[in-house]
Design a protein around this motif. Structure first.
Motif, PDB file in Angstrom:
ATOM      1  N   TYR A  49     -16.909  24.007 -12.684  1.00 35.41           N
ATOM      2  CA  TYR A  49     -17.719  24.399 -11.630  1.00 35.41           C
ATOM      3  C   TYR A  49     -17.336  25.812 -11.262  1.00 35.41           C
ATOM      4  N   LEU A  50     -16.007  25.938 -10.936  1.00 29.67           N
ATOM      5  CA  LEU A  50     -15.159  27.248 -10.435  1.00 29.67           C
ATOM      6  C   LEU A  50     -15.062  28.124 -11.598  1.00 29.67           C
ATOM      7  N   LEU A  51     -14.960  27.736 -12.987  1.00 31.29           N
ATOM      8  CA  LEU A  51     -14.895  28.660 -14.109  1.00 31.29           C
ATOM      9  C   LEU A  51     -16.229  29.190 -14.423  1.00 31.29           C
ATOM     10  N   PHE A  52     -17.480  28.498 -14.283  1.00 27.03           N
ATOM     11  CA  PHE A  52     -18.784  28.887 -14.782  1.00 27.03           C
ATOM     12  C   PHE A  52     -19.767  29.098 -13.747  1.00 27.03           C
ATOM     13  N   ASP A  53     -19.545  28.152 -12.762  1.00 28.49           N
ATOM     14  CA  ASP A  53     -20.904  28.123 -11.868  1.00 28.49           C
ATOM     15  C   ASP A  53     -20.696  28.712 -10.415  1.00 28.49           C
ATOM     16  N   ALA A  54     -19.887  29.378 -10.077  1.00 33.75           N
ATOM     17  CA  ALA A  54     -19.557  29.471  -8.744  1.00 33.75           C
ATOM     18  C   ALA A  54     -19.015  31.205  -8.693  1.00 33.75           C
ATOM     19  N   PRO A  55     -20.065  32.101  -9.025  1.00 31.75           N
ATOM     20  CA  PRO A  55     -19.801  33.460  -9.106  1.00 31.75           C
ATOM     21  C   PRO A  55     -19.546  34.206  -7.637  1.00 31.75           C
ATOM     22  N   TYR A  56     -20.100  33.347  -6.507  1.00 30.29           N
ATOM     23  CA  TYR A  56     -19.596  33.790  -5.318  1.00 30.29           C
ATOM     24  C   TYR A  56     -18.421  33.082  -4.584  1.00 30.29           C
ATOM     25  N   VAL A  57     -17.869  32.310  -5.100  1.00 29.92           N
ATOM     26  CA  VAL A  57     -16.758  31.754  -4.609  1.00 29.92           C
ATOM     27  C   VAL A  57     -15.234  32.009  -5.141  1.00 29.92           C
ATOM     28  N   GLU A 110     -13.181  41.886  -9.102  1.00 32.15           N
ATOM     29  CA  GLU A 110     -13.858  41.682 -10.704  1.00 32.15           C
ATOM     30  C   GLU A 110     -13.094  40.048 -11.025  1.00 32.15           C
ATOM     31  N   VAL A 111     -12.021  39.714 -10.539  1.00 29.61           N
ATOM     32  CA  VAL A 111     -11.622  38.237 -10.814  1.00 29.61           C
ATOM     33  C   VAL A 111     -11.665  37.451  -9.673  1.00 29.61           C
ATOM     34  N   ARG A 112     -12.021  36.274  -9.823  1.00 28.49           N
ATOM     35  CA  ARG A 112     -11.964  35.231  -8.646  1.00 28.49           C
ATOM     36  C   ARG A 112     -10.870  34.180  -9.131  1.00 28.49           C
ATOM     37  N   VAL A 113     -10.339  33.807  -8.190  1.00 26.75           N
ATOM     38  CA  VAL A 113      -9.102  33.007  -8.094  1.00 26.75           C
ATOM     39  C   VAL A 113      -9.453  31.925  -7.153  1.00 26.75           C
ATOM     40  N   ASN A 114      -9.342  30.599  -7.570  1.00 26.36           N
ATOM     41  CA  ASN A 114      -9.590  29.313  -6.926  1.00 26.36           C
ATOM     42  C   ASN A 114      -8.613  28.171  -7.003  1.00 26.36           C
ATOM     43  N   THR A 115      -8.410  27.217  -6.212  1.00 28.82           N
ATOM     44  CA  THR A 115      -7.746  26.242  -6.276  1.00 28.82           C
ATOM     45  C   THR A 115      -8.570  24.868  -6.463  1.00 28.82           C
ATOM     46  N   VAL A 116      -7.871  23.796  -7.268  1.00 32.66           N
ATOM     47  CA  VAL A 116      -8.663  22.436  -7.255  1.00 32.66           C
ATOM     48  C   VAL A 116      -7.425  21.590  -6.744  1.00 32.66           C
ATOM     49  N   TYR A 129      -4.388  40.196 -15.998  1.00 36.23           N
ATOM     50  CA  TYR A 129      -5.268  40.986 -15.040  1.00 36.23           C
ATOM     51  C   TYR A 129      -6.153  41.810 -15.793  1.00 36.23           C
ATOM     52  N   PRO A 130      -5.498  43.021 -16.530  1.00 34.43           N
ATOM     53  CA  PRO A 130      -6.187  43.918 -17.094  1.00 34.43           C
ATOM     54  C   PRO A 130      -7.348  43.582 -18.178  1.00 34.43           C
ATOM     55  N   ILE A 131      -7.213  42.211 -18.514  1.00 35.62           N
ATOM     56  CA  ILE A 131      -8.084  41.730 -19.603  1.00 35.62           C
ATOM     57  C   ILE A 131      -9.357  40.836 -18.633  1.00 35.62           C
ATOM     58  N   LEU A 132      -8.864  40.005 -17.945  1.00 37.10           N
ATOM     59  CA  LEU A 132      -9.745  39.370 -16.982  1.00 37.10           C
ATOM     60  C   LEU A 132     -10.586  40.437 -16.410  1.00 37.10           C
ATOM     61  N   LYS A 133     -10.130  41.160 -15.965  1.00 36.08           N
ATOM     62  CA  LYS A 133     -10.853  42.334 -15.062  1.00 36.08           C
ATOM     63  C   LYS A 133     -12.063  42.814 -15.876  1.00 36.08           C
ATOM     64  N   LYS A 134     -11.841  43.143 -17.287  1.00 32.72           N
ATOM     65  CA  LYS A 134     -13.039  43.559 -17.929  1.00 32.72           C
ATOM     66  C   LYS A 134     -13.973  42.859 -18.334  1.00 32.72           C
ATOM     67  N   ASN A 135     -13.678  41.303 -18.131  1.00 36.98           N
ATOM     68  CA  ASN A 135     -14.544  40.283 -18.558  1.00 36.98           C
ATOM     69  C   ASN A 135     -15.124  39.673 -17.141  1.00 36.98           C
ATOM     70  N   CYS A 136     -14.788  40.092 -15.941  1.00 33.93           N
ATOM     71  CA  CYS A 136     -15.061  39.263 -14.753  1.00 33.93           C
ATOM     72  C   CYS A 136     -14.528  38.115 -14.765  1.00 33.93           C
ATOM     73  N   GLY A 137     -13.425  37.677 -15.081  1.00 32.25           N
ATOM     74  CA  GLY A 137     -12.787  36.399 -15.138  1.00 32.25           C
ATOM     75  C   GLY A 137     -12.447  35.636 -14.269  1.00 32.25           C
ATOM     76  N   SER A 138     -12.060  34.202 -14.342  1.00 24.95           N
ATOM     77  CA  SER A 138     -11.902  33.485 -13.227  1.00 24.95           C
ATOM     78  C   SER A 138     -10.580  32.779 -13.450  1.00 24.95           C
ATOM     79  N   ILE A 139      -9.692  32.540 -12.306  1.00 28.85           N
ATOM     80  CA  ILE A 139      -8.420  31.573 -12.637  1.00 28.85           C
ATOM     81  C   ILE A 139      -8.572  30.459 -11.654  1.00 28.85           C
ATOM     82  N   VAL A 140      -8.381  29.281 -12.056  1.00 30.52           N
ATOM     83  CA  VAL A 140      -8.308  28.164 -11.466  1.00 30.52           C
ATOM     84  C   VAL A 140      -6.733  27.571 -11.219  1.00 30.52           C
ATOM     85  N   ASN A 141      -6.256  27.327 -10.319  1.00 26.90           N
ATOM     86  CA  ASN A 141      -4.899  26.599 -10.203  1.00 26.90           C
ATOM     87  C   ASN A 141      -5.217  25.355  -9.790  1.00 26.90           C
TER      88      ASN A 141
END
Length: 246
Positions: free
Chosen positions: A224-232, A175-181, A126-138
């Motif tokens: 899509y969730l990693l790269f193209d969904a900044p509001y999801v 800062e960090v988005r988290v989604n599921t496929v 999280y501390p690293i992803l927060k700096k980069n506005c990262g994304s997690i996909v489960n």
């Protein structure tokens, strides 16, 4: 735009994991792959990637049953690349269990890999992803809705993973988005007893698109969730060809 971005994919040697890695690489990012299987299989995959993309990937052999693994994985990625932009939690255990034979170890193994590892990877990264506005996909499963009676620990742990996704989306935002496929039937499973030819025909008939999905269907959803969904965020993207409509 994605140059030098780094994504961790767990369970990267599985068919879905390989497809996800290839799609991330096609988008111009770098991949660190964690695996639990044979080293020669990982090295073969690394060589395939090098030939196809001219990119050296980081191989990480950590057993996610070990609670110390997430911190070690994150540290090694940072030591190699100096950054981490996202995590795809694809590692999973899909164990058939007779109801009368299920014991505490079955629950432990399912929960440790399908639930605990995604949580602790998120916590350590999280501390690293927060700096980069990262994304997690489960990576979950539609069996959380269309349950499988002989896979109780699996179904329950994947259902918990869906809830974890929502909780983490609230906790780690903005800062960090988290989604599921949640994949449906993607490839013909190896369990011939549960997924016989007759059963598969029945499932396909009760699927709106009347076909089994392709690995790229899942990989594209992840991309899509990693790269193209900044509001999801906090979303469960079901990729099942319309199976859940029936």
């Amino acid at each position: 735009m994605n140059k030098n971005k780094v994504f961790l994919v767990t369970g990267a040697l599985s068919p879905i994991g390989r497809a996800i890695c290839n799609t991330i690489l096609e988008r111009g990012a770098l991949v660190a792959i964690n695996y639990r299987g044979e080293k020669h299989c990982a090295m073969e995959f690394r060589d395939i990637i090098m030939e196809a993309y001219g990119i050296e990937v980081l191989l990480l052999k950590y057993d996610l049953l070990d609670y110390s693994a997430p911190e070690k994985i994150v540290n090694e990625i940072m030591g190699t690349y100096g950054r981490l932009d996202g995590i795809v939690n694809n590692a999973s255990t899909f164990q058939k269990n007779n109801f009368s034979d299920i014991d505490i170890s079955d629950w432990h193994n399912a929960s440790a890999i399908n639930l605990h590892a995604p949580f602790f990877l998120a916590q350590k990264a999280y501390p690293i992803l927060k700096k980069n506005c990262g994304s997690i996909v489960n990576i979950s499963d539609i069996s959380t809705h269309v349950t499988l009676a002989e896979y109780i620990p699996y179904c329950v742990s994947k259902s918990a993973l869906n809830t974890l996704t929502k909780v983490l989306a609230k906790t780690l935002g903005p800062e960090v988005r988290v989604n599921t496929v949640s994949p449906g039937i993607i490839t013909l499973p190896s369990d011939k007893e549960l997924f016989s030819e007759t059963h598969m025909r029945s499932v396909i008939e009760r699927t709106a698109l009347k076909r089994v999905g392709d690995l790229t269907d899942i990989a594209s959803a992840v991309a899509y969730l990693l790269f193209d969904a900044p509001y999801v965020t906090g979303h469960n993207l079901v990729v099942d060809g319309g199976r859940m409509l029936y």
